[in-house]
Design an enzyme around this catalytic site. Structure first.
Site: not given
Ligand code: FAD
Ligand code: NAI
Length: 464
Positions: A40-42, A44, A182, A270-272, A443
């Site tokens: 499929t497209l899109g 990660t 994150v 731990i990151g990409r 407000h």
């Protein structure tokens, strides 16, 4: 002999960088194809990132509000019962609809989808699914994948990465998250809300690297209050899986006595790292830098004329909106227009409750650059947040001391991710804190906290 190309533009990768670049190139009248190896497209973002994680965050937030008494506080008596299969179902449904939407947009804009893995065979040629195609311009938008950790083998059963953590078939009793960034905080929050004990093991002495120091400290407090446990300044040296259980060995980051933690689920976050494996960059005359990224100039051009790179595979923040904006800019540059992305003003958001958001410089970075003024306003004093039982958080505005120009805005609020767009736009227009302070805000809204923080830069907020 005149060059004969199959396409004006061939984009490799259909994530938010690649699909947006392909659509914009086609809109500009260029004959465009996009190679994508997923079903499929899109990329990660739509398949296993932004969208499914937000689907689980949204649903788990409702469950939590029902289960933890927030709803009862507002006079709604419910007995929360988790139906995890249905929760996963609505997540898959969101992904299906959105990835299908990109397929529709490709058809509408006449972008040809070349299904398969692409590899360079030359400076202007690529092989996809056994067929070689030539393109005048090739955009590398292959994205990123999970950074591995030696001694921790992801089996997607007990030890999972973010993709596996979205799919857990049952709520773990004890989920250990490796990495307080994150992904760890968003997906850790999902499973905490659904009933798991969650321990976050973070190498550094603070969570959320890259965020403003005040925000990082406050985030730690808020997540602890929500029941997440933290082991900071700690590294994981190995995970041993035995049936449905895992034993993690951890030790102080600086070295010292090791200890073990028992868990029935482990999330590695731990990151990409940029995706260039199998792309055969050498055939195009390209190589990667020390961080594995494809280097580019201000126009997203690589060192090889006609080859461009955008998104997670190129330097900069690994964020979907950064990739999308680069996708538009690169297509416009290819078409002979002027495509620009202001990398100094890219918002970052953690979509927990409350949300943590920021744009521009942290207070620490701004101070290092020169004299600043800071205005802060607590969400406790914002009428809408107070009414909605959302007291946590603040808005902080950092302005240049001499010019008053806003150089950074940070927010912790239930809707901080939405609020930060206003700050990004103001900064893009070169706003001063006075400009924001004298702009009328509706407000009662959470956004009034931005106005008050701007007023606080000169020491004159009204509601504190
Ligand atoms: P990708 O989205 O990674 O797409 C690259 C595509 O290229 C992939 O589909 C891949 O299959 C394809 N590909 C790779 N190599 C080849 C090849 N040789 N041939 C053909 N196709 C190839 N960012 C946000 O801004 N907000 C969020 O809320 C957010 N949440 C996230 C949650 C999770 C769990 C994760 C993992 C990431 C999240 N991100 C988020 C980050 C975001 O997903 C990425 O920054 C974004 O997807 C990068 O876009 P891209 O187009 O560069 O690459
Ligand atoms: P991250 O870089 O945000 O956090 C990784 C954390 O792991 C850091 O705090 C780091 O200090 C820690 N770490 C590194 N090695 C470690 C070790 N051996 N032991 C313990 N801790 C260790 O990376 P994360 O969370 O994996 O996310 C990857 C990318 O995806 C990020 O760049 C982020 O921008 C993007 N993303 C964005 C989201 C959003 O915009 N809401 C949501 C999810 C991901």
């Amino acid at each position: 002999m005149a060059d004969t190309y199959d396409y004006d533009v061939l984009v490799i990768g259909a994530g938010p960088g690649g699909y947006v670049a392909a659509i914009r190139a086609a809109q500009l009248g260029l004959k465009t194809a996009c190679a994508e190896s997923r079903e499929t497209l899109g990329g990660t973002c739509l398949n296993v990132g932004c969208i499914p994680s937000k689907a689980m965050l949204h649903a788990s937030e409702y469950y939590d509000a029902a289960a933890n008494g927030t709803m009862a506080k507002m006079g709604i008596k419910v007995t929360a019962e988790l139906d995890l299969d249905t929760m996963h179902g609505q997540r898959r449904d969101a992904v299906k609809q959105l990835t299908g939407g990109i397929e529709y947009l490709f058809k509408k804009n006449k972008v040809e989808w070349l299904k398969g893995r692409a590899a360079f065979t030359g400076k202007d040629s690529v092989e996809v699914a056994g067929k070689t195609v030539r393109a005048k311009n090739i955009v590398i938008a292959t994205g990123s994948s999970v950074t591995p950790l030696p001694g921790v083998e992801v089996d997607q059963k007990v030890v999972v990465d973010s993709t596996g953590a979205l799919e857990l078939a049952k709520v773990p009793q004890h989920l250990v998250v490796i990495g307080g960034g994150v992904i760890g905080l968003e997906l850790g929050s999902v499973w905490r809300r659904l009933g798991a004990k969650v321990t976050v093991v973070e190498y550094l002495d603070q969570i959320l690297p890259g965020f403003d120091g005040d925000v990082r400290k406050e985030a730690h407090k808020i997540f602890k209050k929500q029941g997440l446990e933290f082991k900071l300044s700690t590294k994981v040296t190995g995970v041993v899986v035995n049936g449905e259980a895992a034993t993690l060995t951890v030790e102080p980051a600086a070295g010292g006595t090791a200890e073990t933690i028992e868990a029935d689920a482990v999330l590695l976050a731990i990151g990409r790292k940029p995706n260039t494996d199998g792309l055969n960059l050498e055939a195009a005359g390209l190589s990667v830098n020390a961080r594995g990224q494809v280097e580019i100039d201000h126009d997203f051009a690589t060192s090889v004329p006609g080859i461009w790179a955008i998104g997670d595979v190129a330097p900069g923040l690994m964020l979907a909106h950064k990739a999308e904006d680069e996708g538009i800019a690169v297509a416009e540059n290819i078409a002979g227009l002027t495509g620009i992305v202001n990398h100094d003003i890219i918002p970052s958001v953690v979509y927990t409750m409350p949300e943590f958001a920021g744009v521009g410089l942290t207070e620490e970075a701004a101070k290092a650059k020169g004299e600043i003024k800071v205005g802060k306003f607590p969400m406790m004093a914002n009428s809408r947040a107070k009414t909605n039982h959302e007291p946590d958080g603040f808005v902080k505005i950092i302005a240049d001391a001499k010019t008053d120009r806003v150089v950074g805005v940070w927010a912790i609020a239930s809707v901080a991710g939405t609020m930060i767009a206003q700050a990004a736009q103001a900064m893009e227009f070169g706003a001063t804190s006075e400009d924001i302070a004298y702009t009328c805000h509706a407000h009662p809204t959470h956004s009034e906290a931005i106005k008050e923080a701007a007023m606080a830069v000169t020491g004159k907020p009204i509601h504190i």
